[in-house]
Write a protein that holds these residues in place. Structure first.
Motif, PDB file in Angstrom:
ATOM      1  N   ALA A  69     -50.556   3.354 -12.149  1.00  0.00           N
ATOM      2  CA  ALA A  69     -50.062   4.951 -11.037  1.00  0.00           C
ATOM      3  C   ALA A  69     -49.368   6.074 -11.234  1.00  0.00           C
ATOM      4  CB  ALA A  69     -49.196   4.004 -10.397  1.00  0.00           C
ATOM      5  N   ALA A  70     -48.036   5.100 -12.002  1.00  0.00           N
ATOM      6  CA  ALA A  70     -47.043   6.164 -12.960  1.00  0.00           C
ATOM      7  C   ALA A  70     -47.495   7.170 -13.528  1.00  0.00           C
ATOM      8  CB  ALA A  70     -46.038   5.343 -14.398  1.00  0.00           C
ATOM      9  N   THR A  71     -49.031   7.004 -14.162  1.00  0.00           N
ATOM     10  CA  THR A  71     -49.087   8.412 -14.905  1.00  0.00           C
ATOM     11  C   THR A  71     -49.841   8.915 -14.390  1.00  0.00           C
ATOM     12  OG1 THR A  71     -49.199   6.635 -17.192  1.00  0.00           O
ATOM     13  CG2 THR A  71     -50.579   8.403 -16.973  1.00  0.00           C
ATOM     14  N   ALA A  72     -50.436   8.804 -13.800  1.00  0.00           N
ATOM     15  CA  ALA A  72     -51.945   9.673 -12.360  1.00  0.00           C
ATOM     16  C   ALA A  72     -50.777  10.476 -11.512  1.00  0.00           C
ATOM     17  CB  ALA A  72     -52.190   9.285 -11.422  1.00  0.00           C
ATOM     18  N   MET A  73     -49.417   9.820 -11.537  1.00  0.00           N
ATOM     19  CA  MET A  73     -48.555  10.786 -10.298  1.00  0.00           C
ATOM     20  C   MET A  73     -47.657  11.724 -11.602  1.00  0.00           C
ATOM     21  SD  MET A  73     -47.627  11.913  -7.538  1.00  0.00           S
ATOM     22  CE  MET A  73     -47.865  10.192  -6.128  1.00  0.00           C
ATOM     23  N   GLY A  74     -47.439  11.294 -12.760  1.00  0.00           N
ATOM     24  CA  GLY A  74     -46.496  12.088 -13.732  1.00  0.00           C
ATOM     25  C   GLY A  74     -46.968  12.798 -14.411  1.00  0.00           C
ATOM     26  N   THR A  75     -48.537  12.824 -14.381  1.00  0.00           N
ATOM     27  CA  THR A  75     -49.071  14.015 -14.861  1.00  0.00           C
ATOM     28  C   THR A  75     -50.322  14.964 -14.160  1.00  0.00           C
ATOM     29  OG1 THR A  75     -51.383  12.762 -15.846  1.00  0.00           O
ATOM     30  CG2 THR A  75     -49.422  12.552 -17.005  1.00  0.00           C
ATOM     31  N   THR A  76     -49.093  14.582 -12.454  1.00  0.00           N
ATOM     32  CA  THR A  76     -49.913  16.017 -12.213  1.00  0.00           C
ATOM     33  C   THR A  76     -49.198  16.975 -12.389  1.00  0.00           C
ATOM     34  OG1 THR A  76     -50.310  13.791 -10.449  1.00  0.00           O
ATOM     35  CG2 THR A  76     -51.010  15.878  -9.196  1.00  0.00           C
ATOM     36  N   SER A  77     -50.313  18.298 -12.316  1.00  0.00           N
ATOM     37  CA  SER A  77     -50.064  19.507 -12.424  1.00  0.00           C
ATOM     38  C   SER A  77     -50.559  20.499 -11.860  1.00  0.00           C
ATOM     39  CB  SER A  77     -48.813  20.045 -12.601  1.00  0.00           C
ATOM     40  OG  SER A  77     -48.848  21.496 -13.414  1.00  0.00           O
ATOM     41  N   GLN A  78     -51.097  21.256 -11.149  1.00  0.00           N
ATOM     42  CA  GLN A  78     -51.543  22.046 -10.730  1.00  0.00           C
ATOM     43  C   GLN A  78     -51.656  23.615 -10.201  1.00  0.00           C
ATOM     44  OE1 GLN A  78     -55.174  21.498  -7.871  1.00  0.00           O
ATOM     45  NE2 GLN A  78     -56.757  23.149  -8.046  1.00  0.00           N
ATOM     46  N   ASP A  94     -42.560  16.986  -9.963  1.00  0.00           N
ATOM     47  CA  ASP A  94     -40.916  16.810 -10.172  1.00  0.00           C
ATOM     48  C   ASP A  94     -40.410  17.585  -8.897  1.00  0.00           C
ATOM     49  OD1 ASP A  94     -41.584  18.904 -11.024  1.00  0.00           O
ATOM     50  OD2 ASP A  94     -40.555  18.535 -12.368  1.00  0.00           O
ATOM     51  N   ASP A  95     -41.761  18.349  -7.730  1.00  0.00           N
ATOM     52  CA  ASP A  95     -41.355  19.206  -6.605  1.00  0.00           C
ATOM     53  C   ASP A  95     -41.154  18.993  -5.811  1.00  0.00           C
ATOM     54  OD1 ASP A  95     -41.667  21.768  -8.444  1.00  0.00           O
ATOM     55  OD2 ASP A  95     -43.913  22.137  -7.651  1.00  0.00           O
ATOM     56  N   LEU A  96     -41.379  17.686  -5.990  1.00  0.00           N
ATOM     57  CA  LEU A  96     -40.937  16.849  -4.066  1.00  0.00           C
ATOM     58  C   LEU A  96     -40.311  15.318  -4.696  1.00  0.00           C
ATOM     59  CD1 LEU A  96     -44.433  16.719  -1.941  1.00  0.00           C
ATOM     60  CD2 LEU A  96     -42.046  17.737  -1.247  1.00  0.00           C
ATOM     61  N   PRO A  97     -39.423  14.939  -4.327  1.00  0.00           N
ATOM     62  CA  PRO A  97     -38.787  13.808  -4.421  1.00  0.00           C
ATOM     63  C   PRO A  97     -39.011  12.585  -4.419  1.00  0.00           C
ATOM     64  CG  PRO A  97     -36.971  15.130  -3.654  1.00  0.00           C
ATOM     65  CD  PRO A  97     -38.201  15.572  -2.884  1.00  0.00           C
ATOM     66  N   ALA A  98     -40.247  12.656  -3.294  1.00  0.00           N
ATOM     67  CA  ALA A  98     -40.725  11.091  -3.208  1.00  0.00           C
ATOM     68  C   ALA A  98     -41.943  10.740  -3.753  1.00  0.00           C
ATOM     69  CB  ALA A  98     -41.493  11.448  -1.626  1.00  0.00           C
ATOM     70  N   PHE A  99     -42.189  11.600  -4.472  1.00  0.00           N
ATOM     71  CA  PHE A  99     -43.065  11.741  -5.832  1.00  0.00           C
ATOM     72  C   PHE A  99     -41.930  10.983  -6.768  1.00  0.00           C
ATOM     73  CE2 PHE A  99     -46.596  14.299  -3.897  1.00  0.00           C
ATOM     74  CZ  PHE A  99     -47.152  13.759  -3.286  1.00  0.00           C
ATOM     75  N   THR A 100     -41.353  12.229  -7.196  1.00  0.00           N
ATOM     76  CA  THR A 100     -39.820  11.598  -8.357  1.00  0.00           C
ATOM     77  C   THR A 100     -39.859   9.979  -8.413  1.00  0.00           C
ATOM     78  OG1 THR A 100     -39.794  14.008  -8.683  1.00  0.00           O
ATOM     79  CG2 THR A 100     -38.302  11.775  -9.551  1.00  0.00           C
ATOM     80  N   PHE A 101     -39.109   9.943  -7.207  1.00  0.00           N
ATOM     81  CA  PHE A 101     -39.195   8.403  -6.892  1.00  0.00           C
ATOM     82  C   PHE A 101     -40.576   7.420  -7.051  1.00  0.00           C
ATOM     83  CE2 PHE A 101     -38.924   4.202  -3.598  1.00  0.00           C
ATOM     84  CZ  PHE A 101     -38.535   3.541  -4.249  1.00  0.00           C
ATOM     85  N   PHE A 102     -41.176   7.689  -6.749  1.00  0.00           N
ATOM     86  CA  PHE A 102     -43.024   6.686  -7.124  1.00  0.00           C
ATOM     87  C   PHE A 102     -43.229   6.768  -8.638  1.00  0.00           C
ATOM     88  CE2 PHE A 102     -46.973   6.759  -8.083  1.00  0.00           C
ATOM     89  CZ  PHE A 102     -48.241   6.363  -7.037  1.00  0.00           C
ATOM     90  N   VAL A 103     -42.956   7.527  -9.457  1.00  0.00           N
ATOM     91  CA  VAL A 103     -42.994   7.559 -10.589  1.00  0.00           C
ATOM     92  C   VAL A 103     -42.409   6.750 -11.295  1.00  0.00           C
ATOM     93  CG1 VAL A 103     -42.704   8.718 -12.907  1.00  0.00           C
ATOM     94  CG2 VAL A 103     -44.058   9.699 -10.966  1.00  0.00           C
ATOM     95  N   ILE A 104     -41.107   6.536 -10.513  1.00  0.00           N
ATOM     96  CA  ILE A 104     -39.785   5.582 -11.475  1.00  0.00           C
ATOM     97  C   ILE A 104     -40.228   4.163 -10.568  1.00  0.00           C
ATOM     98  CG2 ILE A 104     -37.095   5.459 -11.718  1.00  0.00           C
ATOM     99  CD1 ILE A 104     -36.750   8.068 -10.916  1.00  0.00           C
ATOM    100  N   ALA A 105     -40.513   4.159  -9.225  1.00  0.00           N
ATOM    101  CA  ALA A 105     -40.098   2.685  -9.346  1.00  0.00           C
ATOM    102  C   ALA A 105     -41.466   1.735  -9.696  1.00  0.00           C
ATOM    103  CB  ALA A 105     -40.417   2.591  -7.909  1.00  0.00           C
ATOM    104  N   ASN A 106     -43.014   2.934  -9.874  1.00  0.00           N
ATOM    105  CA  ASN A 106     -44.131   2.458 -10.820  1.00  0.00           C
ATOM    106  C   ASN A 106     -43.508   1.977 -12.807  1.00  0.00           C
ATOM    107  OD1 ASN A 106     -46.206   2.091  -8.547  1.00  0.00           O
ATOM    108  ND2 ASN A 106     -45.320   3.999  -7.724  1.00  0.00           N
ATOM    109  N   ALA A 107     -43.106   2.906 -12.909  1.00  0.00           N
ATOM    110  CA  ALA A 107     -43.339   2.503 -14.073  1.00  0.00           C
ATOM    111  C   ALA A 107     -41.989   1.506 -14.399  1.00  0.00           C
ATOM    112  CB  ALA A 107     -42.323   3.827 -14.711  1.00  0.00           C
TER     113      ALA A 107
END
Length: 212
Positions: A69-78, A94-107
Motif C-alpha cells: 500500500a505504501a509503495t503503490a501510493m508513494g510511486t503514484t504519478s500521472q 504528495d499533492d494531497l496531505p491525506a495521501f502523504t499521511f497514508f504513505v507515512i502510516a502504512n510505511a
C-alpha cells in the motif's frame, strides 16, 4: 513341644517382612496422579504454540499488504499527454496531505511489523512468556487506529476523485487520471486489509494471554 521346636529349627524358615508390599501398594496410587498432571500440560502448550504460528503468518501477510500500500501510493504519478502554454496537467500523491499521511502510516506499520517478527518467534519457541505477547498486543492495538485512519482519509479522497461533488463544483478527475485513480484505489484496499489483519492479531494475542 520339644519336637515342634526342633522341627522349626531344622526347617530354617525365615519370616518375610510385610513392609515392602505395603509400601509398594501405598506408593502405587501416586503414579497415575503424576502422569495425569504431565498429560494435561502439552495440550495447552500446543495451543499456545499454534496461536504463535498463526500470529507469525499473519504478520508476514500484513507486512506484504502494508508495504504494498505504501509503495503503490508513494510511486503514484500521472501526467496527461495534453497541456496548454501555462498549465501541465499532472497528479502526484504528495499533492494531497491525506495521501502523504497514508504513505507515512502504512510505511510505519510495515516497519513495526518487520521489527515484531523476532518477538513473534519468541512466542512460538517460549509460548508461556507473557511479556513479549503483551508488548505485541499493545503495539498492535496502537497500529489498528493508525492504519484505519490513514485508509479512511485516503478512501474519502478517492471517492471524490471518482465521483466528484456537484454541490462544491468538484469534478471527477478520474475521468482523465484513470491510471492514478486505479493505483490509489488499490493502495487503499491493501491498507484496509492491513487494518483487518491487525484486528485479527489483537484477537490472537488476547486469546493467547487469556490461556495463561
Amino acid at each position: 513341644m520339644d519336637h515342634s521346636t526342633h522341627s522349626t529349627k531344622e526347617s530354617g524358615d525365615i519370616p518375610i517382612p510385610m513392609t515392602d508390599s505395603k509400601s509398594s501398594k501405598a506408593s502405587s496410587p501416586l503414579m497415575p496422579a503424576t502422569t495425569n498432571k504431565t498429560a494435561k500440560q502439552p495440550p495447552v502448550s500446543r495451543l499456545k504454540r499454534g496461536l504463535g504460528v498463526v500470529d507469525f503468518i499473519l504478520r508476514i501477510c500484513a507486512i506484504v499488504t502494508a508495504l504494498a500500500a505504501a509503495t503503490a501510493m508513494g510511486t503514484t504519478s500521472q501526467q496527461l499527454p495534453f497541456f496548454t502554454q501555462f498549465f501541465r496537467f499532472k497528479a502526484d500523491y504528495d499533492d494531497l496531505p491525506a495521501f502523504t499521511f497514508f504513505v507515512i502510516a502504512n510505511a510505519t506499520a510495515g516497519a513495526y511489523l518487520v521489527l515484531s517478527l523476532p518477538f513473534s518467534i519468541v512466542c512460538i519457541v517460549r509460548p508461556h512468556i507473557i511479556g513479549a505477547r503483551l508488548m505485541l498486543l499493545v503495539f498492535d492495538t496502537i497500529a489498528v487506529p493508525l492504519v484505519t485512519a490513514a485508509a479512511s482519509a485516503a478512501a474519502a479522497i478517492v471517492y471524490l476523485a471518482h465521483n466528484g461533488n456537484s454541490n462544491a463544483n468538484w469534478v471527477a478527475i478520474c475521468r482523465q487520471f484513470d491510471d492514478f485513480c486505479q493505483r490509489v484505489s488499490g493502495a487503499v484496499v491493501a491498507s484496509f486489509i492491513t487494518s483487518l489483519i491487525f484486528v485479527v492479531l489483537v484477537i490472537v494475542s488476547a486469546a493467547a494471554l487469556r490461556r495463561n
